[in-house]
Design a protein around this motif. Sequence first.
Motif, mmCIF file in Angstrom:
data_model
loop_
_atom_site.group_PDB
_atom_site.id
_atom_site.type_symbol
_atom_site.label_atom_id
_atom_site.label_comp_id
_atom_site.label_asym_id
_atom_site.label_seq_id
_atom_site.Cartn_x
_atom_site.Cartn_y
_atom_site.Cartn_z
ATOM 1 N N HIS A 109 -26.841 -3.178 -9.324
ATOM 2 C CA HIS A 109 -26.027 -2.402 -10.270
ATOM 3 C C HIS A 109 -26.313 -2.721 -11.732
ATOM 4 O O HIS A 109 -26.196 -1.850 -12.594
ATOM 5 N N PHE A 110 -26.674 -3.970 -12.026
ATOM 6 C CA PHE A 110 -26.795 -4.395 -13.425
ATOM 7 C C PHE A 110 -27.949 -3.681 -14.130
ATOM 8 O O PHE A 110 -27.778 -3.115 -15.219
ATOM 9 N N LEU A 111 -29.122 -3.698 -13.520
ATOM 10 C CA LEU A 111 -30.263 -3.029 -14.130
ATOM 11 C C LEU A 111 -30.114 -1.510 -14.070
ATOM 12 O O LEU A 111 -30.620 -0.792 -14.941
ATOM 13 N N LEU A 112 -29.406 -1.012 -13.053
ATOM 14 C CA LEU A 112 -29.130 0.422 -13.014
ATOM 15 C C LEU A 112 -28.250 0.823 -14.193
ATOM 16 O O LEU A 112 -28.462 1.877 -14.805
ATOM 17 N N TRP A 113 -27.286 0.000 -14.540
ATOM 18 C CA TRP A 113 -26.437 0.263 -15.702
ATOM 19 C C TRP A 113 -27.259 0.223 -16.989
ATOM 20 O O TRP A 113 -27.069 1.037 -17.885
ATOM 21 N N PHE A 114 -28.186 -0.705 -17.073
ATOM 22 C CA PHE A 114 -29.081 -0.787 -18.234
ATOM 23 C C PHE A 114 -29.865 0.513 -18.388
ATOM 24 O O PHE A 114 -29.934 1.101 -19.477
ATOM 25 N N ALA A 115 -30.448 0.981 -17.280
ATOM 26 C CA ALA A 115 -31.225 2.222 -17.326
ATOM 27 C C ALA A 115 -30.328 3.427 -17.566
ATOM 28 O O ALA A 115 -30.702 4.362 -18.288
ATOM 29 N N PHE A 116 -29.138 3.423 -16.962
ATOM 30 C CA PHE A 116 -28.202 4.529 -17.122
ATOM 31 C C PHE A 116 -27.812 4.694 -18.582
ATOM 32 O O PHE A 116 -27.754 5.824 -19.101
ATOM 33 N N LYS A 117 -27.545 3.594 -19.261
ATOM 34 C CA LYS A 117 -27.177 3.673 -20.674
ATOM 35 C C LYS A 117 -28.337 4.204 -21.519
ATOM 36 O O LYS A 117 -28.124 4.991 -22.454
ATOM 37 N N LEU A 118 -29.555 3.786 -21.200
ATOM 38 C CA LEU A 118 -30.709 4.298 -21.929
ATOM 39 C C LEU A 118 -30.833 5.810 -21.775
ATOM 40 O O LEU A 118 -31.191 6.515 -22.728
ATOM 41 N N ALA A 119 -30.528 6.312 -20.599
ATOM 42 C CA ALA A 119 -30.748 7.726 -20.313
ATOM 43 C C ALA A 119 -29.585 8.617 -20.743
ATOM 44 O O ALA A 119 -29.806 9.753 -21.197
#
Length: 365
Positions: A295-305
């Motif tokens: 979830h953590f890196l997915l949140w990082f990518a989600f915020k970028l997108a």
Amino acid sequence: MKAELRALTAVRGIAAWLVVLFHIRLSLPALPAPAAAVIDKGYLAVDFFFLLSGFVIWLSWGERLRIGGLGAAPEFLKRRIARIWPLHLVVLGFGLALALVLLATGREAPHFPLGELPLHALLIQNWGFTGALAWNDPAWSISCELAAYLLFPLLVLAIDWRRAPTPAILAAITALLTLLHMIFTLQGVAAQGDHIPRLGMVRCILEFASGTAVCALWLRWRERWRAPALFSSAAGIAAIGIWIVGLLPETLTVPAAFAALLLALALTSGKAGNPLEGRALHYLGEVSYATYLGHFLLWFAFKLAFVSDARAVAWPLIALYCVLVLASSVALYHGVERPAQRWVNGLSLRRPRPFRAPGSGSAHG
């Protein structure tokens, strides 16, 4: 292999989602004060994970390692590595892809120090080699778990909880968790989630060891479970209440409360009417490792997108992220975690016998 305690699996899923909410808490819209207070303490779910891990590993492997001795340790470690490492490497690879995208587009990537990548790949990043969390933050606890697995065969050979009287087991749990509190206090740390690179390892080892003793109590009391379940539930709830009103510190009361509640949950697992026995919650627990690790890196990518202001994310976007976390957890569990686990578990650690042609036996045979 012991039968699964389904309620514990379900609670693992709930705990994983508390960690998810903790990591996105600063982006959530306004919440009622009680809900916000629970989410702000979501990092404490990791303490429950450590206790639960010790419980489950003792239940699954304590007897096998006691019978097989250190000779059974390689098979134990192989199966634990199969459980944690493949998915970790896949998620870390996603983090590397994110770092390369950031660098290729001219942006800084301070959270992805390339020099530390080998430490993270080997899962030794939280063994005192780093001073801050980096790459996939939740993996710090998996790094500490690996150390606990390496020490576990020695624990089994050193301590046989079956031969210890119940007061001695209770005293051991008290001593371990009191020691944990004393270490945090001497370091001037008041919260379990502070200074993870420095204190995360001792937090894991002492709670993991406490979890093995909790399992010993469950094995002793599971047939006459009602009174112990009632007492441990009351003790755990009372300890939480004492902490909430500020009478005792978090580092003393919360691990002790979780140990008591873990025992109560185990004793009531499988009993009629247990709300944690449902299929949906159980499945949430089955995919919880993928939830926790991904979830953590997915949140990082989600915020970028999708996110322009990380401190003001609307509920529809939060809901979309949660759906993506659940979907990715299911995909990682079925597509990576389980197949890789089966493959690694299928590897033989025994050296093949050398081929001997017929009639080529020893001269002394």
